[in-house]
Design a protein around this motif. Structure first.
Motif, PDB file in Angstrom:
ATOM      1  N   THR A 174       0.819  -1.211   0.000  1.00  0.00           N
ATOM      2  CA  THR A 174       0.000   0.000   0.000  1.00  0.00           C
ATOM      3  C   THR A 174       0.853   1.261   0.000  1.00  0.00           C
ATOM      4  O   THR A 174       0.439   2.279  -0.516  1.00  0.00           O
ATOM      5  CB  THR A 174      -0.918   0.016   1.237  1.00  0.00           C
ATOM      6  OG1 THR A 174      -0.128  -0.119   2.422  1.00  0.00           O
ATOM      7  CG2 THR A 174      -1.906  -1.131   1.167  1.00  0.00           C
ATOM      8  N   ASP A 175       2.007   1.208   0.618  1.00  0.00           N
ATOM      9  CA  ASP A 175       2.874   2.380   0.681  1.00  0.00           C
ATOM     10  C   ASP A 175       3.888   2.311  -0.461  1.00  0.00           C
ATOM     11  O   ASP A 175       4.619   1.334  -0.584  1.00  0.00           O
ATOM     12  CB  ASP A 175       3.611   2.414   2.025  1.00  0.00           C
ATOM     13  CG  ASP A 175       4.311   3.749   2.263  1.00  0.00           C
ATOM     14  OD1 ASP A 175       5.008   4.218   1.352  1.00  0.00           O
ATOM     15  OD2 ASP A 175       4.147   4.314   3.353  1.00  0.00           O
ATOM     16  N   PRO A 176       3.945   3.329  -1.335  1.00  0.00           N
ATOM     17  CA  PRO A 176       4.851   3.268  -2.473  1.00  0.00           C
ATOM     18  C   PRO A 176       6.293   3.590  -2.132  1.00  0.00           C
ATOM     19  O   PRO A 176       7.161   3.560  -3.004  1.00  0.00           O
ATOM     20  CB  PRO A 176       4.276   4.338  -3.418  1.00  0.00           C
ATOM     21  CG  PRO A 176       3.688   5.350  -2.488  1.00  0.00           C
ATOM     22  CD  PRO A 176       3.120   4.551  -1.338  1.00  0.00           C
ATOM     23  N   PHE A 177       6.584   3.916  -0.871  1.00  0.00           N
ATOM     24  CA  PHE A 177       7.909   4.382  -0.520  1.00  0.00           C
ATOM     25  C   PHE A 177       8.769   3.363   0.212  1.00  0.00           C
ATOM     26  O   PHE A 177       9.978   3.498   0.271  1.00  0.00           O
ATOM     27  CB  PHE A 177       7.820   5.649   0.337  1.00  0.00           C
ATOM     28  CG  PHE A 177       7.143   6.782  -0.363  1.00  0.00           C
ATOM     29  CD1 PHE A 177       7.735   7.405  -1.441  1.00  0.00           C
ATOM     30  CD2 PHE A 177       5.892   7.213   0.038  1.00  0.00           C
ATOM     31  CE1 PHE A 177       7.108   8.445  -2.109  1.00  0.00           C
ATOM     32  CE2 PHE A 177       5.254   8.255  -0.615  1.00  0.00           C
ATOM     33  CZ  PHE A 177       5.858   8.873  -1.692  1.00  0.00           C
ATOM     34  N   LYS A 178       8.162   2.331   0.808  1.00  0.00           N
ATOM     35  CA  LYS A 178       8.979   1.397   1.561  1.00  0.00           C
ATOM     36  C   LYS A 178       8.325   0.029   1.635  1.00  0.00           C
ATOM     37  O   LYS A 178       7.135  -0.124   1.384  1.00  0.00           O
ATOM     38  CB  LYS A 178       9.264   1.917   2.964  1.00  0.00           C
ATOM     39  CG  LYS A 178       8.069   2.023   3.912  1.00  0.00           C
ATOM     40  CD  LYS A 178       8.469   2.800   5.177  1.00  0.00           C
ATOM     41  CE  LYS A 178       7.361   2.841   6.214  1.00  0.00           C
ATOM     42  NZ  LYS A 178       7.275   1.591   6.977  1.00  0.00           N
ATOM     43  N   SER A 179       9.125  -0.980   1.988  1.00  0.00           N
ATOM     44  CA  SER A 179       8.642  -2.351   2.068  1.00  0.00           C
ATOM     45  C   SER A 179       9.393  -3.071   3.170  1.00  0.00           C
ATOM     46  O   SER A 179      10.567  -2.807   3.418  1.00  0.00           O
ATOM     47  CB  SER A 179       8.873  -3.070   0.736  1.00  0.00           C
ATOM     48  OG  SER A 179       8.596  -4.451   0.858  1.00  0.00           O
TER      49      SER A 179
END
Length: 218
Positions: free
Chosen positions: A80-85
């Motif tokens: 869901t977050d495009p900046f981190k995983s």
């Protein structure tokens, strides 16, 4: 010592990673042009090389299980977050995207001055300032996120955050704890550390994986 189901799951997962490592896909630098290519050796693709543009990701990471399966790309597209995983990722957001209040003027100056001195290079502090790029790009370095142990919607001062550096083409991996820039260390034996972290997650063990034994000063 008593063997638990988690020990067995951890061992089986490490065996699984070892099997993935023998797949005949290799990433290496082409000495002719200095670009990074994916080399495919199965009979149907023998001799074919494909240009890829991973941003300063170390070659040993590219040649492990991380990019030997398309499942990671599927997982990234579902995050869901495009900046981190939480998993090793090719998203590679810059460090200021993951640290709360990094962009405030007071903190930016303090963080950047500290990192400049620590790495003996000047870090890119403002991605909207053209002065850091173009003909001046070689004068600066970046720290880009490889993985973040926090949940994808969690930006609290917790967990561990791993970064690739543009210095030396990302061969060293760096780590901070609790999103604290001043805690930065070099990750020792990063391949083992990341494999063990992944095994911890996928075997369903309780608690957070502890990267501290792998953290060394530099």
């Amino acid at each position: 010592m008593k063997t638990t189901i988690f020990d067995l799951q951890h061992s089986l997962f490490l065996v699984f990673l070892s099997v993935l490592k023998i797949l005949l896909v290799e990433h290496r630098m082409d000495s002719a042009d200095g670009k990074l290519y994916r080399f495919c050796e199965p009979a149907a693709n023998k001799g074919i090389k494909e240009f890829i543009t991973y941003k300063d990701m170390s070659q040993f990471i590219l040649n492990t299980w991380l990019l030997h399966t398309d499942a990671w790309h599927i997982a990234e597209s579902a995050v869901t977050d495009p900046f981190k995983s939480r998993l090793p990722s090719t998203l590679q957001s810059p460090i200021h995207s993951l640290v709360a209040n990094f962009k405030s003027k007071k903190n930016t100056n303090a963080f950047c001055d500290f990192l400049d001195a620590k790495f003996n290079h000047q870090i890119v502090c403002d991605y909207e300032d053209d002065g850091y790029f173009g003909e001046h790009a070689a004068n600066y370095f970046e720290l880009r996120n490889l993985l973040d142990t926090r949940n994808t919607d969690d930006y609290s001062n917790t967990g561990f955050q791993l970064f690739c550096s543009s210095i030396n083409h990302g061969e060293n991996i760096y780590i901070i704890q609790d999103a604290d820039v001043f805690s930065i260390k070099r990750l020792d034996n990063p391949q083992d550390a990341i494999d063990s972290y992944a095994a911890h997650i996928f075997s369903g063990q309780d608690g957070e994986f502890d990267f501290k034994p792998y953290m060394v000063d530099f």
